[in-house]
Design an enzyme around this catalytic site. Structure first.
Site, mmCIF file in Angstrom:
data_model
loop_
_atom_site.group_PDB
_atom_site.id
_atom_site.type_symbol
_atom_site.label_atom_id
_atom_site.label_comp_id
_atom_site.label_asym_id
_atom_site.label_seq_id
_atom_site.Cartn_x
_atom_site.Cartn_y
_atom_site.Cartn_z
ATOM 1 N N GLU A 249 0.985 -1.258 -0.060
ATOM 2 C CA GLU A 249 0.050 -0.085 -0.084
ATOM 3 C C GLU A 249 0.885 1.268 0.091
ATOM 4 O O GLU A 249 0.597 2.322 -0.870
ATOM 5 C CB GLU A 249 -0.994 -0.104 1.250
ATOM 6 C CG GLU A 249 -1.949 -0.983 1.086
ATOM 7 C CD GLU A 249 -2.916 -0.724 -0.067
ATOM 8 O OE1 GLU A 249 -3.173 0.026 -0.597
ATOM 9 O OE2 GLU A 249 -3.966 -1.853 0.004
ATOM 10 N N ARG A 253 0.695 3.754 -3.300
ATOM 11 C CA ARG A 253 0.125 5.133 -2.970
ATOM 12 C C ARG A 253 1.181 6.345 -2.728
ATOM 13 O O ARG A 253 1.157 7.351 -3.320
ATOM 14 C CB ARG A 253 -0.952 4.998 -1.810
ATOM 15 C CG ARG A 253 -2.033 4.072 -2.057
ATOM 16 C CD ARG A 253 -3.078 4.224 -1.045
ATOM 17 N NE ARG A 253 -3.760 2.981 -0.846
ATOM 18 C CZ ARG A 253 -5.061 2.892 -0.305
ATOM 19 N NH1 ARG A 253 -5.675 3.984 -0.202
ATOM 20 N NH2 ARG A 253 -5.588 1.679 -0.193
ATOM 21 N N ASP A 382 -4.581 -9.718 -8.645
ATOM 22 C CA ASP A 382 -4.838 -8.762 -9.560
ATOM 23 C C ASP A 382 -3.605 -7.996 -10.117
ATOM 24 O O ASP A 382 -3.254 -8.222 -11.385
ATOM 25 C CB ASP A 382 -5.951 -7.723 -9.196
ATOM 26 C CG ASP A 382 -5.565 -7.225 -7.799
ATOM 27 O OD1 ASP A 382 -4.844 -7.423 -7.159
ATOM 28 O OD2 ASP A 382 -6.567 -6.600 -7.253
ATOM 29 N N GLU A 516 -12.048 0.306 -10.500
ATOM 30 C CA GLU A 516 -11.674 -0.725 -11.268
ATOM 31 C C GLU A 516 -12.690 -0.680 -12.693
ATOM 32 O O GLU A 516 -12.211 -0.960 -13.813
ATOM 33 C CB GLU A 516 -11.950 -2.197 -10.906
ATOM 34 C CG GLU A 516 -10.679 -2.194 -9.848
ATOM 35 C CD GLU A 516 -10.930 -1.776 -8.540
ATOM 36 O OE1 GLU A 516 -11.749 -1.486 -8.187
ATOM 37 O OE2 GLU A 516 -9.780 -1.767 -7.858
#
Ligand code: DMJ
Length: 619
Positions: A249, A253, A382, A516
């Site tokens: 994360e 980010r 993903d 998404e």
């Protein structure tokens, strides 16, 4: 040899019969001038030629060091002093001879050769600058910043598109202003209770929304806000925290957000902060295999994995989603360690057997063996696939290994996971120990965009086939929105028990402002210009406005099938980084952040493609 014989004009016809004693006054004057010029030249040579100071001190004066020796020292000391003088003189002679030879050589060269030599010398200095020398205050290599094309766009000519694009900018302004007003400096905003919110994903690092939103502010030309955010980063963004963070994360980010802000604006502060943070993340790779831990204490450098992950495993979508950022970190820092770490991940994966060519989501960083055989193109898996494709694209299509891994993986996904429902909807199922679970996550919907992005490079004439797959996934994901009461998509939807594209379990009915589906619309629009993708995007805008906009910002909802939505009171930072950015780009012209020059990291932070044939960003 008399001095006069050295003078060129002694041989001139007018002076045939002259003797040194019978010079005329003007001739005497010229001789005097020449003589004094010669004397000046000699003195000049002593004073100004290289090392002349040493000559002066050695010949005319004694240097203080030598004087001290001769005054206070013994005979042998003074011998040393004399020896030192001779050495100095010998060195001066040698240097002068070398300089003369070099000067002679240079004079014999053609101007273009001299120019080339100067250029070579410059290149050498520059290279040294990127290596050991030539560093700035923070010990980073000096880099010539060149803004990649398409960092900003212009207004679309179609009035309706222009108006919709403006509306999305207004949504960004509202989300940002609300965050500024109620949660400035916190990681995220609680838009219902109107206060700050901090998720433990970022430990004690603050300002996730600010860093995640930087590039969206830039792309939407909200420059005043961009400056304000920049100032906050300069003064307050601090990674010296004694807390555990999610490596994934923080990378997607914070590192991603800082890198994009740097590439868009050229502001050094972002490069420095991105590298500082990248360095803080490096201890995560200290495992027997080099597969990083999921969690890392930034102060102690101690890592561990999520307690719930199968047998202490690291997660595919986490360790597999560092590649793009780390390649850029090496480029911007001159430190190859970042790139080495992520290339090693590939090496470990290459050595392993893949069940039916698929990549299980769990991998033990100690043993280097797969954990539980759960395969997913949604959560836990993903962005690993996304980064294989984008690593190839970002390398200007030179990373052949990334390309092969991506297309091979996609083939395995098509064979083993992609299915069509009886109602004709294509979906990507999950695989658990050999059994298919006929469920698709909102997260999986990014795959439509990914497959469209990769279709152009697909092997064996599969471009058309992959574009069809991408379009079908986009349609399925649109259906997952259309079949709800709020016209917003559920977290997960199923294709079993008589339903299609509908969530059946209460814990899959929520919508947390995820991007998404809109991301896929944006890619499909760019590649097809089919107006339905803009229409679908606009439907989502209207639903967001109606059900997620609250007094203090935008909130997720707990049940998209309920007519009276319950808000979850979180404005996720990815709503500003991704959802609103992809919406804005959906209604922008294609030359804004064009795909030939940019790839988006998994948090929608644009990173430039390193074009080998053209002038590179880093020289
Ligand atoms: C984002 O942080 C990234 O897109 C990530 O890859 C997946 N989840 C969220 C948004 O849904």
């Amino acid at each position: 040899m008399p001095v006069a014989t050295l003078l060129p004009f002694t041989a001139t016809p007018s002076r045939k019969s002259s003797s040194p004693t019978s010079f005329r006054l003007t001739e005497k004057f010229i001789l005097l001038l020449v003589f004094s010029a010669f004397i000046t030249l000699c003195f000049g040579a002593i004073f100004f030629l290289p090392d002349s100071s040493k000559l002066l001190s050695g010949v005319f004066f004694h240097s203080s060091a030598v004087e001290t020796n001769t005054r206070k020292g013994t005979d042998s000391d003074s011998n040393i002093a004399v020896g030192t003088d001779e050495k100095i003189l010998a060195k001066i002679r040698k240097d002068h001879e070398k300089a003369l030879v070099e000067a002679k050589d240079t004079l014999q060269k053609r101007p273009d050769e001299i120019k080339q030599d100067i250029q070579n010398e410059k290149d050498k200095v520059l290279k040294e600058g990127l290596g050991k020398g030539g560093k700035d205050d923070d010990n980073l290599p000096v880099i010539e910043y060149v803004r990649p094309p398409g960092a900003t766009g212009h207004e679309p000519s179609n009035p309706e598109t222009k108006e919709r694009r403006e509306k999305i900018k207004e949504m960004m302004k509202f989300a940002w202003d609300s965050y500024k007003r109620y949660a400035w400096g916190s990681n995220e905003l609680r838009p219902v209770s109107m206060q700050g919110h901090s998720s433990n994903l970022f430990g004690d690092i603050k300002g996730a929304t600010i860093v995640d939103a930087l590039d969206t502010l830039y792309v939407m030309q909200m420059y005043e806000d961009f400056e304000m955010a920049t100032e906050w980063v300069e003064k307050n963004l601090d990674f010296n925290v004694n807390a555990e963070v999610s490596v994934f994360e923080v990378n997607i980010r914070f590192v991603g957000g800082l890198l994009s802000a740097y590439y868009l604006s050229g502001k050094e502060v972002f490069r420095k902060k991105a590298i500082q943070l990248g360095e803080k993340l490096l201890p995560a790779f200290k495992t027997p295999t080099g597969i990083p831990w999921a969690l890392l204490n930034l102060k102690s450098g101690i890592g561990r994995n999520w307690p719930w992950a199968s047998g202490g495993s690291s997660i595919l979508a986490e360790y597999g989603t560092l590649h793009l950022e780390f390649m850029h970190l090496s480029k911007l820092s001159g430190n190859p360690a970042f790139a080495e770490k992520v290339m090693n991940i590939r090496k470990v994966l290459n050595r392993l057997d893949k069940p039916q060519g698929l990549y299980p989501n769990y991998l033990n960083p100690n043993s280097g063996q797969w954990g539980q055989h759960h395969v997913s193109v949604g959560g836990l898996g993903d962005s690993f696939y996304e980064y294989l494709l984008k690593a190839w694209l970002m390398s200007d299509k030179t990373d052949e290994e990334g390309k092969k891994l991506y297309y091979d993986a996609l083939q395995a996904i098509e064979t083993s996971l992609m299915r069509k429902s009886s109602g004709g909807l294509t979906y990507i199922a999950e695989w658990k120990g050999g059994l298919l679970e006929h469920k698709m996550g909102h997260l999986t919907c990014f795959a439509g965009g990914m497959i469209a992005l990769g279709a152009d490079g697909a092997p064996e004439d599969k471009t058309g086939h992959q574009m069809e797959q991408a379009a079908e996934i986009a349609r399925t994901c649109h259906e997952s929105y259309a079949r709800t009461t709020l016209k917003l998509g559920p977290e997960g939807f199923r294709f079993d028990g008589g339903v299609e594209a509908i969530a059946t379990r209460q814990n899959e009915k929520y919508f947390i402002l995820r991007p998404e589906v809109i991301e896929t619309y944006m890619y499909m629009w760019r590649f097809t210009h089919d107006p339905k993708y803009r229409e679908w995007g606009w439907e989502a805008v209207q639903a967001l406005e109606k059900h997620c906009r609250v007094e203090g910002g935008y909130s997720g909802v707990r049940d998209v099938y309920s007519s009276s939505p319950n808000h979850d009171d979180v404005q996720q930072s990815f709503y500003l980084a991704e959802t609103l950015k992809y919406l804005f780009l959906l209604f922008s012209d294609d030359d804004h952040l064009p795909f030939e020059h940019w790839v988006f990291n998994t948090e929608a932070h644009p990173l430039p493609i390193h074009h080998h044939s053209k002038k590179a960003i880093l020289i």
